[in-house]
Design a protein around this motif. Structure first.
Motif, PDB file in Angstrom:
ATOM      1  N   TYR A 160       0.865  -1.185   0.000  1.00 22.79           N
ATOM      2  CA  TYR A 160       0.000   0.000   0.000  1.00 22.79           C
ATOM      3  C   TYR A 160       0.899   1.232   0.000  1.00 22.79           C
ATOM      4  O   TYR A 160       2.128   1.128   0.126  1.00 22.79           O
ATOM      5  CB  TYR A 160      -0.949   0.001   1.206  1.00 22.79           C
ATOM      6  N   ASN A 161       0.314   2.387  -0.141  1.00 27.77           N
ATOM      7  CA  ASN A 161       1.093   3.618  -0.267  1.00 27.77           C
ATOM      8  C   ASN A 161       0.947   4.487   0.981  1.00 27.77           C
ATOM      9  O   ASN A 161      -0.042   5.200   1.130  1.00 27.77           O
ATOM     10  CB  ASN A 161       0.637   4.410  -1.499  1.00 27.77           C
ATOM     11  N   ASP A 207       2.035   6.654  -6.449  1.00 27.87           N
ATOM     12  CA  ASP A 207       0.938   5.692  -6.585  1.00 27.87           C
ATOM     13  C   ASP A 207       1.194   4.739  -7.754  1.00 27.87           C
ATOM     14  O   ASP A 207       0.920   3.543  -7.657  1.00 27.87           O
ATOM     15  CB  ASP A 207      -0.393   6.421  -6.812  1.00 27.87           C
ATOM     16  N   ILE A 228       3.784   2.138  -6.711  1.00 30.12           N
ATOM     17  CA  ILE A 228       3.216   1.039  -5.926  1.00 30.12           C
ATOM     18  C   ILE A 228       2.456   0.078  -6.836  1.00 30.12           C
ATOM     19  O   ILE A 228       2.554  -1.151  -6.700  1.00 30.12           O
ATOM     20  CB  ILE A 228       2.295   1.579  -4.821  1.00 30.12           C
ATOM     21  N   ASN A 282       3.242  -3.872  -7.380  1.00 26.70           N
ATOM     22  CA  ASN A 282       2.185  -4.858  -7.120  1.00 26.70           C
ATOM     23  C   ASN A 282       1.884  -5.705  -8.352  1.00 26.70           C
ATOM     24  O   ASN A 282       1.721  -6.928  -8.259  1.00 26.70           O
ATOM     25  CB  ASN A 282       0.901  -4.161  -6.651  1.00 26.70           C
ATOM     26  N   LYS A 313      -4.032  -2.054  -1.406  1.00 28.38           N
ATOM     27  CA  LYS A 313      -3.669  -0.646  -1.604  1.00 28.38           C
ATOM     28  C   LYS A 313      -4.857   0.286  -1.406  1.00 28.38           C
ATOM     29  O   LYS A 313      -4.739   1.340  -0.763  1.00 28.38           O
ATOM     30  CB  LYS A 313      -3.071  -0.453  -3.003  1.00 28.38           C
ATOM     31  N   ASP A 337      -5.482   4.113   0.713  1.00 26.87           N
ATOM     32  CA  ASP A 337      -5.389   5.316  -0.102  1.00 26.87           C
ATOM     33  C   ASP A 337      -6.077   6.498   0.582  1.00 26.87           C
ATOM     34  O   ASP A 337      -7.265   6.428   0.934  1.00 26.87           O
ATOM     35  CB  ASP A 337      -6.025   5.084  -1.481  1.00 26.87           C
TER      36      ASP A 337
END
Length: 263
Positions: free
Chosen positions: A178-179, A192, A195, A199, A218, A222
């Motif tokens: 995740y970010n 983003d 990531i 992924n 993710k 967010d």
């Protein structure tokens, strides 16, 4: 003499009845009896499940102020709700700070845990991204992450091959990145996309192997600070609960994982 006559008469009478009975049975149509196989609910005998969790601080549960063991322990409780599962034994080898290149050693030094696992959960990659950030704080670029991602997927493929040498049948569940950098890495507006790139690469690698599941988390993080620990990097209690729920939902969809355990 009368007694002998009575006995003879009784014998003849019984013989006649038996003959009549036999004739009646022979002459009557055979009645078909249908026997149906006994069906037993597939969950009539619940099974024990061995879980191996490997990876970084997310596997260890860093940031969980409730000390419930992060997503792994929460997921264990959810799995125990399944009527096909009697017990879930967890071996958690997660360690804060681990990068992908270090997971090979974890697997190779715990071969028995890998062999006995029915399901293997993995969280990895966050520290690999952080290493790039710290090493190139003033010259970060999308192309840099893109280049390092190629190395990452090669290492992931090697890790998968290592696991499969010890265990061909376990379901391997890789939890995506995740970010947590949306506010801190303003120098990289494409974070983003970075990531997503990592992924997608990870998802493509594990798809080459049987009995694998990629879980994308993710979207759960967010633009949400309420799911992060005070360090703004690790999940908090809510964040771990969301991960555990997402993973369990994915397991429910991929029903074949439990089917293999039941064999």
């Amino acid at each position: 003499m009368k007694k002998w006559g009575l006995c003879i008469w009784l014998i003849l009478f019984c013989a006649g009845c038996s003959s009549t009975e036999a004739m009646n049975i022979a002459d009557s149509p055979l009645r078909q009896v249908h026997l149906y196989p006994l069906t037993i609910d597939r969950y009539f005998f619940p099974r024990d499940v061995n879980v191996l969790a490997i990876g970084d601080s997310l596997t260890e549960g860093v940031g969980d102020n409730d000390d419930q063991g992060g997503y792994v322990s929460r997921l264990q409780k959810k799995m125990l709700q399944h009527k096909g599962i009697r017990a879930v034994t967890v071996t958690n080898l997660g360690k804060r700070g681990l990068r992908l290149s270090q997971l090979d050693d974890v697997v190779e030094t715990h071969p028995q845990a890998v062999k006995e696992a029915d399901i293997i959960f993995i969280t990895i990659g966050g520290n690999d991204v952080m290493k790039i950030v710290r090493s190139h704080l003033f010259d970060l670029s999308y192309s840099l992450f893109e280049r390092e991602q190629k190395t990452f997927v090669k290492r992931l493929d090697r890790l998968m091959a290592t696991i499969r040498t010890w265990n061909e049948d376990a379901t391997i569940v890789l939890i995506g990145l995740y970010n947590p950098f949306s506010s801190s890495l303003q120098a990289i507006p494409e974070i983003d996309d970075v990531i997503d790139l990592w992924n997608n690469g990870s998802k493509e690698v594990i798809s080459r192997y049987d009995h694998t599941i990629f879980v994308d988390v993710k979207d759960l993080f967010d633009n949400r600070d309420d799911v992060l620990y005070s360090d703004q990097f690790h999940p908090n209690e809510l964040g771990y609960e969301l991960i555990a729920t997402r993973v369990y939902e994915q397991l429910q969809k991929e029903k074949t994982w439990l089917g293999r355990i039941e064999q």
